[in-house]
Design a protein around this motif. Sequence first.
Motif, short mmCIF file in Angstrom:
data_model
loop_
_atom_site.label_atom_id
_atom_site.label_comp_id
_atom_site.label_asym_id
_atom_site.label_seq_id
_atom_site.Cartn_x
_atom_site.Cartn_y
_atom_site.Cartn_z
N LEU A 139 45.07 40.70 36.63
CA LEU A 139 45.39 39.57 37.52
C LEU A 139 46.88 39.30 37.63
N GLU A 140 47.65 39.64 36.58
CA GLU A 140 49.10 39.37 36.62
C GLU A 140 49.92 40.60 36.95
N SER A 141 49.24 41.69 37.34
CA SER A 141 49.97 42.91 37.69
C SER A 141 50.55 42.78 39.09
N PHE A 170 18.36 48.91 35.59
CA PHE A 170 18.78 47.51 35.55
C PHE A 170 19.69 47.21 34.36
N LYS A 171 19.32 47.72 33.18
CA LYS A 171 20.14 47.47 31.98
C LYS A 171 21.52 48.11 32.11
N VAL A 172 21.54 49.28 32.71
CA VAL A 172 22.81 49.99 32.91
C VAL A 172 23.71 49.18 33.85
N VAL A 173 23.11 48.63 34.91
CA VAL A 173 23.87 47.81 35.87
C VAL A 173 24.45 46.59 35.16
N LYS A 174 23.64 45.94 34.36
CA LYS A 174 24.07 44.73 33.65
C LYS A 174 25.26 45.02 32.74
N GLN A 175 25.17 46.11 31.99
CA GLN A 175 26.27 46.48 31.08
C GLN A 175 27.52 46.87 31.86
N PHE A 176 27.33 47.60 32.96
CA PHE A 176 28.46 48.05 33.78
C PHE A 176 29.21 46.85 34.36
N ILE A 177 28.47 45.92 34.94
CA ILE A 177 29.08 44.73 35.55
C ILE A 177 29.84 43.92 34.50
N ALA A 178 29.25 43.77 33.31
CA ALA A 178 29.90 43.01 32.24
C ALA A 178 31.23 43.65 31.84
N LYS A 179 31.26 44.96 31.74
CA LYS A 179 32.49 45.67 31.34
C LYS A 179 33.57 45.55 32.41
N VAL A 180 33.17 45.77 33.67
CA VAL A 180 34.15 45.70 34.77
C VAL A 180 34.69 44.29 34.90
N LYS A 181 33.80 43.31 34.83
CA LYS A 181 34.21 41.91 34.98
C LYS A 181 35.20 41.51 33.89
N GLU A 182 34.88 41.90 32.67
CA GLU A 182 35.75 41.56 31.53
C GLU A 182 37.16 42.13 31.72
N ARG A 183 37.22 43.38 32.17
CA ARG A 183 38.53 44.02 32.36
C ARG A 183 39.23 43.49 33.62
N ALA A 184 38.46 43.23 34.69
CA ALA A 184 39.04 42.85 35.97
C ALA A 184 39.65 41.45 35.97
N ILE A 185 39.12 40.57 35.10
CA ILE A 185 39.71 39.21 35.06
C ILE A 185 40.66 39.06 33.87
N GLY A 186 41.02 40.19 33.29
CA GLY A 186 41.98 40.17 32.19
C GLY A 186 43.39 39.97 32.69
N GLN A 187 44.26 39.57 31.79
CA GLN A 187 45.66 39.29 32.11
C GLN A 187 46.35 40.52 32.71
N GLU A 188 46.01 41.70 32.17
CA GLU A 188 46.64 42.95 32.59
C GLU A 188 46.44 43.21 34.08
N GLU A 236 39.90 34.97 39.84
CA GLU A 236 38.65 35.18 39.10
C GLU A 236 37.46 35.02 40.05
N ALA A 237 37.59 34.10 41.00
CA ALA A 237 36.51 33.88 41.98
C ALA A 237 36.32 35.12 42.85
N ASP A 238 37.43 35.76 43.24
CA ASP A 238 37.36 37.00 44.03
C ASP A 238 36.57 38.07 43.27
N VAL A 239 36.86 38.19 41.98
CA VAL A 239 36.22 39.20 41.14
C VAL A 239 34.72 38.93 41.03
N LYS A 240 34.34 37.65 40.89
CA LYS A 240 32.92 37.28 40.77
C LYS A 240 32.15 37.63 42.04
N VAL A 241 32.75 37.35 43.19
CA VAL A 241 32.11 37.67 44.47
C VAL A 241 31.95 39.19 44.59
N MET A 242 33.00 39.91 44.23
CA MET A 242 32.98 41.37 44.31
C MET A 242 31.91 41.95 43.38
#
Length: 450
Positions: free
Chosen positions: A66-68, A46-64, A25-31
């Motif tokens: 990190l455990e792949s 700026f708003k687009v960036v904020k929404q984009f980062i939130a979506k990617v972060k949510e999916r990137a630290i998901g079980q699907e 999760e730390a790797d994902v945050k740095v990235m």
Amino acid sequence: MAFEGLADRLQQTLQKVRGKGKVTEADVKVMMREVRLALLEADVNFKVVKQFIAKVKERAIGQEVLESLTPGQQVVKVVNEELTALMGGEQSKIAVANKPPTVIMMVGLQGAGKTTSTGKLANHLRKKHNRMPLLVAADVYRPAAINQLQTLGKQLGMPVFDLGTDTSPVEIAKRGIEKAKEEHHDYVIIDTAGRLHIDEGLMDELAQIKEITNPDEILLVVDAMTGQDAVNVAQSFHDQLGLSGVVLTKLDGDTRGGAALSIKSVTNTPVKFIGMGEKLDALEPFHPERMASRILGMGDVLSLIEKAQTNVDEKKAKELEEKMRTMSFTFEDFLEQLTQVRSMGPLDEILGMLPGAGQMKQLKNLKVDDKQLNHVEAIIKSMTKGEKLQPETINASRKKRIAKGSGRSVQEVNRLLKQFEDMKKMMKQMSNMQKGKKKGGMGGMKFPFM
């Protein structure tokens, strides 16, 4: 080239996790911090960036992810998918009327390239869909606009309807459509007036044209070089006219690409076409998934194939392939191949469509100078027919004559002859490899031109 800075930053950032067997999760945050900075520097809203980062972060630290088995590659896949979604998800095509003609209304501010884009779009519709549009000159406030459209029409061999500058644009648009129906045109493209800025008079006139023509498409032409201003202009036009799509011009210039990444999210209006040069064939349909792949260094093979299919003669390509195999490739063939490849567009742009080109040091900062190709062409054209067919006959005196005829030096002639000989040797090696496949030798190796 648009997106160059963003592409470099994102590719460097993603390269750190791409091959990782374990991503935390730390790797994902740095990235995500790096990705956020890269997008903001590319002038993404700026708003687009904020929404984009939130979506990617949510999916990137998901079980699907990190455990792949390949979490690093999964993170890259997530970024690619979200980048694609950000730009609209899939290609948005031109709407076609149930009963011809399909009416397309081109709108925009002065200086964005609206009239030129009108000509480019007409050319695209003819080349891709075998249609003959009628161009309607409805910009009566700038006489040069009518002349410009007439000139474009002559260059393209397409009809242009105009009533001069004394008739109202609304009447011109109305009678233009009547003319198209009489002459059985499939498309009508109306080039409307622009202003230096948005004002009430402009919008009232455009609203009247919209009401009387009931267009199937209202396309806004905006200059990608203006960054977030392009997004603001798109929002204003959309609020008052209800746009169906956007044409982004000058995306081949020194632009950071923020407008292309922001417009769909901010205005909910898809980018339908992008201008990639000044030539009349330099208008491309916008494919979000392909653009995302190019930005992330994954290449854009489909667009490369389409360019080749459009510009390269298949019969000639097969003949050249056979000559390469049989080692009968001559300077005449080389000149023909050079002409066909150049017709596909700038070579550095074509190379950028190859997967992984961004990570290859040899290609990363490669700028192919058209002048160098012109020099090569001049040298070959200064050869006699016999010399092109049998370059080994070119002795010292012939080299001097060729150099003088082409305006180049003897050293350059020597260099080209050596490069040509080296290329033929390489072709021979590759041809042997192809034969080796059948004998189980270099099995599986495939070359793009073999």
